[in-house]
Enzyme design. Structure first.
Site, PDB file in Angstrom:
ATOM      1  N   SER A   1       0.820  -1.209   0.000  1.00 54.60           N
ATOM      2  CA  SER A   1       0.000   0.000   0.000  1.00 54.60           C
ATOM      3  C   SER A   1       0.855   1.261   0.000  1.00 54.60           C
ATOM      4  O   SER A   1       1.580   1.528  -0.950  1.00 54.60           O
ATOM      5  CB  SER A   1      -0.957  -0.044   1.193  1.00 54.60           C
ATOM      6  OG  SER A   1      -1.890   0.994   1.140  1.00 54.60           O
TER       7      SER A   1
ATOM      8  N   ASP B   1      -2.531   6.382  -3.591  1.00 54.55           N
ATOM      9  CA  ASP B   1      -1.374   5.762  -2.949  1.00 54.55           C
ATOM     10  C   ASP B   1      -0.849   4.650  -3.839  1.00 54.55           C
ATOM     11  O   ASP B   1      -1.334   4.425  -4.945  1.00 54.55           O
ATOM     12  CB  ASP B   1      -1.729   5.277  -1.541  1.00 54.55           C
ATOM     13  CG  ASP B   1      -2.761   4.159  -1.541  1.00 54.55           C
ATOM     14  OD1 ASP B   1      -3.505   4.040  -2.526  1.00 54.55           O
ATOM     15  OD2 ASP B   1      -2.826   3.403  -0.551  1.00 54.55           O
TER      16      ASP B   1
ATOM     17  N   ASP C   1      -0.998   1.445  -4.043  1.00 58.06           N
ATOM     18  CA  ASP C   1      -1.834   0.374  -4.577  1.00 58.06           C
ATOM     19  C   ASP C   1      -3.183   0.879  -5.078  1.00 58.06           C
ATOM     20  O   ASP C   1      -4.032   0.088  -5.479  1.00 58.06           O
ATOM     21  CB  ASP C   1      -2.013  -0.759  -3.569  1.00 58.06           C
ATOM     22  CG  ASP C   1      -2.922  -0.400  -2.410  1.00 58.06           C
ATOM     23  OD1 ASP C   1      -2.960   0.793  -2.045  1.00 58.06           O
ATOM     24  OD2 ASP C   1      -3.580  -1.299  -1.859  1.00 58.06           O
TER      25      ASP C   1
ATOM     26  N   ASP D   1      -5.866   2.393  -3.672  1.00 49.93           N
ATOM     27  CA  ASP D   1      -7.161   2.306  -2.988  1.00 49.93           C
ATOM     28  C   ASP D   1      -7.474   3.534  -2.146  1.00 49.93           C
ATOM     29  O   ASP D   1      -8.530   3.614  -1.519  1.00 49.93           O
ATOM     30  CB  ASP D   1      -7.277   1.031  -2.151  1.00 49.93           C
ATOM     31  CG  ASP D   1      -6.266   0.944  -1.021  1.00 49.93           C
ATOM     32  OD1 ASP D   1      -5.426   1.866  -0.885  1.00 49.93           O
ATOM     33  OD2 ASP D   1      -6.298  -0.055  -0.272  1.00 49.93           O
TER      34      ASP D   1
END
Length: 450
Positions: free
Chosen positions: A103, A242, A244, A246
């Protein structure tokens, strides 16, 4: 064995325990065994994708090898945002999905996030089963011959995910200039494609991943550079994701940063006016600013708080029948469209409100006045119960009394990093900053990382 699964899967430094190829291979095998027992299916189907970290292919190869050896078919979708992998898990009728990502963490870290067949976070009980299996002998199936799983490179995932996003919000964005900060992460290709296909003039920053620059001084955790670029380009809006993909942090046309609290207030009030806010409530976490509660209450909207983590927000939304929830950090859940937090989808929802109202993001943001809030992250070497840290509870009680009901103190551990977070809200920024520093120093002296 130390517990592997935190609030968002397994996370750590890549190529060190618990993310060595050997361990990840075993996770792949026990994941298949768990799916076959819980579903049950004769041959599991798994979607696997990753972000742009250098260690991604290393861990993907290990996990795929483990899953194939246990007889599962693996659909490899390559680099794709986490919500895109959740979408593909549902679209391909898979039994589970795997995201290799840490993440918002730096590139040295990586992680394993698991999705159910519905594209939701893996059930806690299933994670517990995997942990139990890993602690004993390997009882997962050992496939032979034609029973070994198929590896299917699925090249259409990015285009199919992008088409899904455009179907959710078939907007006409012509005439708008949008700056996208892709954090050198998983959204670096698909995000610009989506917004350009809807007619926007798109300026991209931090969209050149090299395997080591993901999240480095950019993206949803570092939106200041995006704010400067929005002002320089005289753009209508900036959207920061960010690593990843999400999370979403927005920047309005004046360069002001608008976090998840602003997004929730704007979207909730708009949906409520249109009669589309289910249960007339928004689910947030204990980190949400007190100003959000006031903004929602002024519009006749209720708010429900959960512990930090989008999985807990989702569970509460399901329980009470809400369709909007999220976190200050930019994880938003728009359950009318997707069961997973999605930065691009959240950006499209904000743009839909702007188009439907004819207002700018700066104008819409006037619905929320934030209380001053100070957050200090303290690296820690251990995580004993917060109340057991010597002298901390007593000092918190004293400071809370000093606030006299005009603020709050929250101390908690991060679920994904070795950090204690000290958050204080109140009317006087200097005063609460001094309070937060005092409590952070107390924690540092007791359990701080050396």
């Amino acid at each position: 064995m130390t517990r592997l699964f935190g609030t968002d899967g397994i996370r750590g430094v890549a190529n060190e325990e618990p993310l060595t190829p050997e361990r990840v291979y075993r996770v792949g095998r026990q994941l298949v065994a768990t799916l076959c027992e819980q579903r049950p299916v004769e041959r599991a189907r798994i979607v696997i994708g990753r972000d742009t970290r250098r260690s991604g292919p290393l861990l993907e190869s290990a996990l795929v090898a483990g899953a194939l050896s246990a007889g599962a078919d693996c659909f490899s979708v390559g680099v794709l945002p986490t919500p895109g992998i959740a979408f593909m898990t549902r679209a391909l009728g898979a039994d589970g999905g795997v995201v290799l990502s840490a993440s918002h963490n730096s590139f040295e870290d990586n992680g394993i996030k698991l999705f159910s067949s519905e594209g939701t976070k893996f059930p806690d009980a299933w994670e517990d089963e995997i942990e139990h299996r890993l602690s004993g002998g390997d009882t997962a199936p050992l496939a032979r011959g034609a029973g070994i799983g198929h590896l299917v490179p699925y090249r259409r995932a990015e285009s199919e995910y992008g088409a899904f996003l455009r179907r959710c919000f078939p907007l006409d964005l012509s005439g708008l200039t949008i700056v996208l900060d892709c954090a050198h992460g998983a959204s670096y290709r698909v995000a610009p494609q989506v917004f350009r296909a809807l007619g926007a003039r798109v300026v991209t920053v931090c969209a050149r991943p090299d395997g080591t620059n993901i999240n480095r001084g950019c993206g949803a955790l570092h939106p200041d550079a995006l704010a400067a670029r929005v002002r320089a380009a005289r753009a209508d809006i900036g959207l920061a994701f960010d690593g990843d993909g999400d999370r979403l942090i927005a920047v309005d046309g004046t360069g002001a940063i608008r976090d998840g609290d602003f997004a929730l207030a704007i979207i909730a009030r708009h949906l409520a006016r249109a009669g589309r806010l289910k249960a007339s409530v928004v689910v947030t976490t204990v980190m949400a600013n007190l100003g959000l509660d006031q903004s929602l209450a002024a519009a006749g909207i209720g708010s429900v708080k959960t512990q930090v983590g989008d999985r807990y927000v989702y569970e509460e939304m399901q329980r009470i029948g809400a369709n909007l929830g999220g976190e200050q950090s930019g994880h938003l859940l728009l359950l009318d469209h997707s069961l997973a937090g999605d930065g691009i989808l959240s950006g499209l929802q904000l743009l839909a409100v702007m188009r439907e109202t004819g207002e700018s993001l700066a104008s819409l943001s006037r619905c929320l006045t934030k209380f001053p809030q100070v957050l200090i992250n303290v690296p820690v070497r251990v995580k004993p119960p917060i109340e057991s840290v010597a002298g901390l509870s007593e000092r918190v009680d004293a400071l809370q009394s000093d606030l006299n009901g005009a603020g709050r103190i929250l101390i908690r551990y991060s679920g994904t990093e070795a950090l204690a977070r000290v958050m204080i809200e109140g009317p006087d920024r200097e005063r609460i900053a001094a309070m937060a520093t005092e409590l952070a120093d107390l924690i540092r002296r007791s359990i701080g990382a050396t």
